[in-house]
Design a protein around this motif. Structure first.
Motif, PDB file in Angstrom:
ATOM      1  N   ALA A 242      14.640   5.027  -9.471  1.00 28.03           N
ATOM      2  CA  ALA A 242      15.164   6.350  -9.842  1.00 28.03           C
ATOM      3  C   ALA A 242      15.022   6.580 -11.339  1.00 28.03           C
ATOM      4  CB  ALA A 242      16.625   6.466  -9.405  1.00 28.03           C
ATOM      5  N   GLU A 243      15.246   5.542 -12.110  1.00 25.96           N
ATOM      6  CA  GLU A 243      15.136   5.663 -13.567  1.00 25.96           C
ATOM      7  C   GLU A 243      13.688   5.918 -13.987  1.00 25.96           C
ATOM      8  OE1 GLU A 243      16.110   3.020 -17.604  1.00 25.96           O
ATOM      9  OE2 GLU A 243      16.589   2.239 -15.599  1.00 25.96           O
ATOM     10  N   GLU A 244      12.747   5.244 -13.343  1.00 32.34           N
ATOM     11  CA  GLU A 244      11.330   5.426 -13.691  1.00 32.34           C
ATOM     12  C   GLU A 244      10.829   6.810 -13.294  1.00 32.34           C
ATOM     13  OE1 GLU A 244       9.916   0.742 -13.376  1.00 32.34           O
ATOM     14  OE2 GLU A 244      10.007   1.999 -11.580  1.00 32.34           O
ATOM     15  N   ILE A 245      11.257   7.290 -12.146  1.00 31.84           N
ATOM     16  CA  ILE A 245      10.865   8.631 -11.711  1.00 31.84           C
ATOM     17  C   ILE A 245      11.464   9.681 -12.633  1.00 31.84           C
ATOM     18  CG2 ILE A 245      11.105  10.311  -9.842  1.00 31.84           C
ATOM     19  CD1 ILE A 245      10.893   7.933  -7.892  1.00 31.84           C
ATOM     20  N   LYS A 246      12.693   9.454 -13.076  1.00 34.91           N
ATOM     21  CA  LYS A 246      13.327  10.387 -14.018  1.00 34.91           C
ATOM     22  C   LYS A 246      12.573  10.404 -15.346  1.00 34.91           C
ATOM     23  CE  LYS A 246      17.759  11.564 -16.186  1.00 34.91           C
ATOM     24  NZ  LYS A 246      17.176  11.795 -17.513  1.00 34.91           N
ATOM     25  N   GLU A 247      12.132   9.246 -15.806  1.00 38.31           N
ATOM     26  CA  GLU A 247      11.359   9.178 -17.048  1.00 38.31           C
ATOM     27  C   GLU A 247      10.093  10.032 -16.950  1.00 38.31           C
ATOM     28  OE1 GLU A 247       9.327   5.742 -19.917  1.00 38.31           O
ATOM     29  OE2 GLU A 247       9.407   5.445 -17.749  1.00 38.31           O
ATOM     30  N   LEU A 248       9.416   9.930 -15.820  1.00 45.99           N
ATOM     31  CA  LEU A 248       8.207  10.719 -15.584  1.00 45.99           C
ATOM     32  C   LEU A 248       8.524  12.213 -15.599  1.00 45.99           C
ATOM     33  CD1 LEU A 248       5.325  11.361 -14.551  1.00 45.99           C
ATOM     34  CD2 LEU A 248       6.165  10.815 -12.242  1.00 45.99           C
ATOM     35  N   ASN A 249       9.501  12.619 -14.805  1.00 46.67           N
ATOM     36  CA  ASN A 249       9.823  14.043 -14.705  1.00 46.67           C
ATOM     37  C   ASN A 249      10.334  14.609 -16.024  1.00 46.67           C
ATOM     38  OD1 ASN A 249       9.083  14.514 -11.988  1.00 46.67           O
ATOM     39  ND2 ASN A 249      10.956  13.523 -11.285  1.00 46.67           N
ATOM     40  N   ASP A 250      11.103  13.828 -16.749  1.00 57.78           N
ATOM     41  CA  ASP A 250      11.600  14.287 -18.053  1.00 57.78           C
ATOM     42  C   ASP A 250      10.439  14.537 -19.014  1.00 57.78           C
ATOM     43  OD1 ASP A 250      14.188  14.123 -17.166  1.00 57.78           O
ATOM     44  OD2 ASP A 250      14.710  12.303 -18.281  1.00 57.78           O
ATOM     45  N   ALA A 251       9.445  13.645 -18.982  1.00 53.73           N
ATOM     46  CA  ALA A 251       8.293  13.785 -19.881  1.00 53.73           C
ATOM     47  C   ALA A 251       7.504  15.053 -19.569  1.00 53.73           C
ATOM     48  CB  ALA A 251       7.397  12.554 -19.785  1.00 53.73           C
TER      49      ALA A 251
END
Length: 476
Positions: A378-387
């Motif tokens: 979830a943290e990695e997917i959030k990093e992607l979407n935030d970018a």
């Protein structure tokens, strides 16, 4: 006496009528606030509720107004618009007037979409609209960009095959297009077999044009750049000879490809940064400004060279790069978008995050870290979407188009399932935020088999091609 009496009687009869007229407030209620017509023209009805006489006229002869029907309170007018013969959207106004009342109703008529073709530059096409047309993109990686002093210089095709690619054929390009890709980035190392006076080898120029034509013939948008030439390109802002070479290379490319229309974009360089001056981990703010300034200079020089070459290049859509193609640098205050008389620029960034998954294979030691086996928390997917959302907010929403020119992950010692998850997730995050994703694909380790002209993993392709339908775009 009789005359005076007659006058007084007439005045008494008139007074109630004047009183009623003056006492009743004029009411004009227009049902439509605007009209829009297609290029072919047509007609529509303007309806007005009014307790007084109304007139309607058009400001333009191609937009005509005629009475349709009327009653004591309702008046209808027929608005007829002729076919639009121009390549420009045109406008008229309907002027509605009554005693003490005037209102204007705008009328807009579309033009037909400008003709699209290999040698056509559409004058009304914005760079964002071109990015929308590019849909899902892919790189012809490790091909015309292959370099090495060990490569046999007897033939330019030896360079093309040096990093594992077969000689590119029309069928290979057709396979990408049939799979559903709408754009292709063609990285090129122009220094291969270059003469001492910086003349690009004619065989390489011919080869690049042959492949370009196949890409365009299959309806894809193409990008041509300067790739794997960082050692000398970095020197351009401070070295006169390097600047001479850069100028010569882009003058030759501009001249050779001038006849091609807006389905061909140019990109000045690839992943240029000045780590010896500044990195996020080392260097002052002054050093950062200096390093970013060099990249800004390179971009401006590139734009100036291409624009001054004239012809279709005067209006060609161009990419310019941000420092090290880092995604967050696209909206860094030190990144300066070049001055461009055509106002047809897009920023390009790359996305290889997290580096321990995207750049390194599983267990691979890069000296700065060791590759991890998986991705998708979830943290990695959030990093992607935030970018990607940050790029949309700070660039796309502000009228600055963005192309993510490269993204991928190493498949070394990883399952296809996790590779697919990462690549599809990144593609979707880029696309849904209004940018063009251009997947980095290479022979062997990539997803496309250049010998069978098909993608190796049908699920990968199916999930990729489902993305555009989920996020419809406005296209010319």
């Amino acid at each position: 006496m009789k005359t005076l009496l007659s006058y007084m009687i007439m005045l008494m009869l008139l007074l109630p009528a004047c009183s009623d007229s003056e006492g009743e407030k004029i009411s004009v209620n227009i049902k439509q606030t605007s009209f829009k017509f297609e290029k072919e023209g047509g007609s529509d009805i303007l309806e007005i509720l009014s307790n007084t006489d109304v007139t309607v006229r058009s400001t333009e002869t191609w937009c005509k107004v005629t009475d349709h029907t009327s009653s004591s309170t309702t008046r209808q007018y027929k608005i007829t618009v002729e076919s639009n013969p121009s390549q420009e959207i045109r406008h008229a106004k309907l002027i509605v007037t009554a005693t003490g009342f005037e209102e204007q109703i705008p009328v807009e008529q579309a033009t037909a979409p400008e003709e699209k073709g290999k040698y056509i530059v559409r004058k009304n096409l914005t760079t964002q609209e071109l990015v929308n047309e590019m849909g899902l993109g892919i790189n012809l990686g490790n091909t015309l960009d292959a370099v090495g002093d060990w490569i046999n210089p007897s033939s330019i095709l030896n360079y093309e095959q040096a990093w594992g690619s077969p000689v590119i054929t029309k069928e290979i390009i057709e396979g990408y297009a049939k799979a559903g890709y709408s754009s292709m980035r063609i990285p090129v190392s122009w220094s291969n077999l270059m003469s001492a006076d910086y003349t690009i080898h004619p065989d390489l120029m011919d080869r690049a044009e042959t492949i370009l034509n196949w890409v365009l013939d299959y309806g894809m948008v193409a990008i041509i750049n300067v790739h794997h030439e960082n050692d000398w390109v970095k020197k351009v802002p401070t070295d006169a000879e390097a600047k001479k070479k850069f100028t010569s290379v882009w003058e030759q490319i501009s001249k050779r490809f001038e006849k091609y229309g807006d389905l061909l974009m140019f990109e000045p360089m690839n992943e240029i940064g000045y780590d010896e001056i500044w990195t996020p981990w080392n260097g002052s703010q002054a050093n950062k400004a200096k390093a970013f300034g060099y990249v800004n200079e390179l971009n401006q020089l590139f734009v100036d060279i291409v624009r001054s070459s004239g012809g279709n290049n005067a209006k060609r859509h161009l990419l310019v790069e941000v420092y090290n193609t880092g995604d967050s640098y696209a909206y860094d205050p030190l990144t300066k978008i070049p001055t461009d008389p055509a106002n047809r620029l897009a920023l390009t960034v790359h996305y290889y995050a997290p580096a321990l998954f995207a750049i390194l294979g599983n267990g691979e030691d890069g000296g700065w870290g060791i590759g991890v086996p998986s991705w998708g928390t979830a943290e990695e997917i959030k990093e992607l979407n935030d970018a990607m959302e940050a790029l949309k907010k700070n660039c796309v929403d502000k009228g600055i188009p963005v192309i993510v020119g490269e993204y991928a992950c190493s498949s070394k010692d990883r399952t296809q399932e996790v590779v697919r998850l990462y690549c599809v997730s990144v593609t979707e995050a880029i696309y849904k935020n209004g940018m063009c994703p251009m997947f980095w694909d290479v022979p062997g380790a990539g997803q496309y088999d250049r010998l069978t002209y098909k993608f190796k993993d049908p699920i990968f392709l199916k999930e990729m091609m489902a993305i555009p339908a989920k996020y419809p775009r406005n296209k010319k």
